[in-house]
Design an enzyme around this catalytic site. Structure first.
Site, PDB file in Angstrom:
ATOM      1  N   HIS A 127       0.867  -1.186   0.000  1.00 21.20           N
ATOM      2  CA  HIS A 127       0.000   0.000   0.000  1.00 21.20           C
ATOM      3  C   HIS A 127       0.904   1.237   0.000  1.00 21.20           C
ATOM      4  O   HIS A 127       2.142   1.120  -0.115  1.00 21.20           O
ATOM      5  CB  HIS A 127      -0.958  -0.022   1.191  1.00 21.20           C
ATOM      6  CG  HIS A 127      -0.268  -0.304   2.509  1.00 21.20           C
ATOM      7  ND1 HIS A 127       0.630   0.571   3.077  1.00 21.20           N
ATOM      8  CD2 HIS A 127      -0.321  -1.372   3.340  1.00 21.20           C
ATOM      9  CE1 HIS A 127       1.076   0.081   4.213  1.00 21.20           C
ATOM     10  NE2 HIS A 127       0.531  -1.116   4.387  1.00 21.20           N
ATOM     11  N   HIS A 178       4.119   1.252   2.065  1.00 25.51           N
ATOM     12  CA  HIS A 178       5.288   0.577   1.475  1.00 25.51           C
ATOM     13  C   HIS A 178       5.905   1.445   0.376  1.00 25.51           C
ATOM     14  O   HIS A 178       7.125   1.536   0.249  1.00 25.51           O
ATOM     15  CB  HIS A 178       4.881  -0.770   0.858  1.00 25.51           C
ATOM     16  CG  HIS A 178       4.343  -1.753   1.848  1.00 25.51           C
ATOM     17  ND1 HIS A 178       3.019  -2.075   1.933  1.00 25.51           N
ATOM     18  CD2 HIS A 178       4.975  -2.492   2.794  1.00 25.51           C
ATOM     19  CE1 HIS A 178       2.840  -2.977   2.887  1.00 25.51           C
ATOM     20  NE2 HIS A 178       4.007  -3.244   3.431  1.00 25.51           N
TER      21      HIS A 178
HETATM   22  O1  PAF Z   1       6.630  -5.280   8.559  1.00 22.57           O
HETATM   23  C1  PAF Z   1       6.600  -6.306   7.846  1.00 22.57           C
HETATM   24  O2  PAF Z   1       5.972  -6.342   6.808  1.00 22.57           O
HETATM   25  C2  PAF Z   1       7.369  -7.545   8.290  1.00 22.57           C
HETATM   26  O3  PAF Z   1       7.335  -7.686   9.672  1.00 22.57           O
HETATM   27  C3  PAF Z   1       8.818  -7.574   7.763  1.00 22.57           C
HETATM   28  C4  PAF Z   1       9.644  -6.441   8.338  1.00 22.57           C
HETATM   29  C5  PAF Z   1       8.816  -7.503   6.239  1.00 22.57           C
HETATM   30  C6  PAF Z   1       9.493  -8.889   8.180  1.00 22.57           C
HETATM   31  O4  PAF Z   1       8.818 -10.000   7.651  1.00 22.57           O
END
Ligand code: PAF
Length: 281
Positions: free
Chosen positions: A34, A37
């Site tokens: 989303h 990210h």
């Molecule tokens: O925040 C997340 O999406 C997860 O905890 C991560 C940091 C990718 C680890 O799997």
């Protein structure tokens, strides 16, 4: 954007990127991307780094009671979003690559991993830290980007990197919110329309609580009133607490590093949010 699914291909692709760019940035994700990210990828790209994003739904960070198979997956949509945001390389390992047969090593944590999500989800941060340590070793980035939305996770990773003397910088990126204040999360899609309408009240409660604390209100009373108000609005409040930001230890009064953290359930969805105090956000 290059897409790789095996370790040898990742090594070659990272070496090629390193030969052409001054630095590498890593954005670890579990997919279902989303705008939060996208902000991580943009922060890495804006630093001038060639940006690697990993997509791996990490089984080790899910408790047996949590439904790993229900975690949203949209590989095609995620890859399109990464490409559009300037990501150079997408790393999509499988479970056998990340957890080789016979694996016997995980990261053990205390300090910021204790309390709060650590209590609510035993083993969760062990899974997060272990997979991040593996990703750091695989990609060897100069910087890795994590959202402030998962404040405790960010502090756990910072502490692990400091304690294990890992040669990278951890960059925290401010929470991205919907127009009504709800912190973006892959879990928001599971809110019913009625729950979605109530959900922004969590952020509103954090803001009101932060103002009251900065105004000098006694922390215990202010926090108790906020928990009661959220309960009346329909939230199942797990915690709403004033903590020292880096250590997650509860504190009684606003300090330069104070953070207000909250977890509250709406129906089947556990919402997390946090803010700094007004003059420190
Ligand atoms: O925040 C997340 O999406 C997860 O905890 C991560 C940091 C990718 C680890 O799997």
């Amino acid at each position: 954007m290059e897409i790789v699914r095996s370790l040898p291909a990742l090594r070659d692709a990272c070496a090629a990127l390193r030969s052409r760019h001054a630095s590498l940035g890593l954005v670890p994700t579990m997919g279902a991307l989303h705008d939060g990210h996208r902000a991580l990828v943009r922060a890495s790209v804006a630093s001038g780094a060639a940006t690697v994003a990993s997509i791996f739904v990490n089984p080790l960070q899910f408790a047996p009671t949590e439904d790993l198979s229900r975690y949203p997956r949209d590989e095609a949509g995620d890859l399109a979003a990464l490409e559009a945001t300037g990501c150079a390389l997408a790393w999509l390992p499988d479970v056998e690559t990340m957890y080789p047969p016979g694996e016997a090593t995980t990261i053990s944590l205390t300090g910021p991993a204790e309390r709060w999500e650590g209590d609510a989800r035993p083993g969760h941060f062990r899974g997060v830290a272990t997979v991040c340590a593996k990703l750091f070793g695989q990609v060897r980035p100069d910087r890795a980007y994590f959202g402030e939305k998962d404040w405790q996770q960010l502090q756990v990773i910072r502490r692990m990197v400091a304690d294990l003397l890992l040669p990278l910088e951890i960059v925290g990126v401010p929470t991205v919110r919907e127009a009504d204040g709800l912190a973006m999360s892959s879990r928001n899609r599971f809110l019913t329309p009625a729950e979605r309408a109530v959900a922004p009240q969590l952020y509103a409660a954090l803001q009101a609580t932060a103002s009251a604390l900065v105004g000098g209100g006694p922390a215990d009373g202010v926090l108790a009133d906020a928990r009661t108000a959220l309960g009346s609005a329909g939230f199942g409040v797990a915690y709403l607490a004033l903590v020292d930001g880096p250590t997650l230890v509860p504190i009684q009064a606003a300090t330069a590093t104070a953070r207000l953290i909250a977890a509250a359930r709406l129906g089947a969805v556990r919402l997390l949010d946090n803010i700094g105090l007004p003059d420190r956000q």
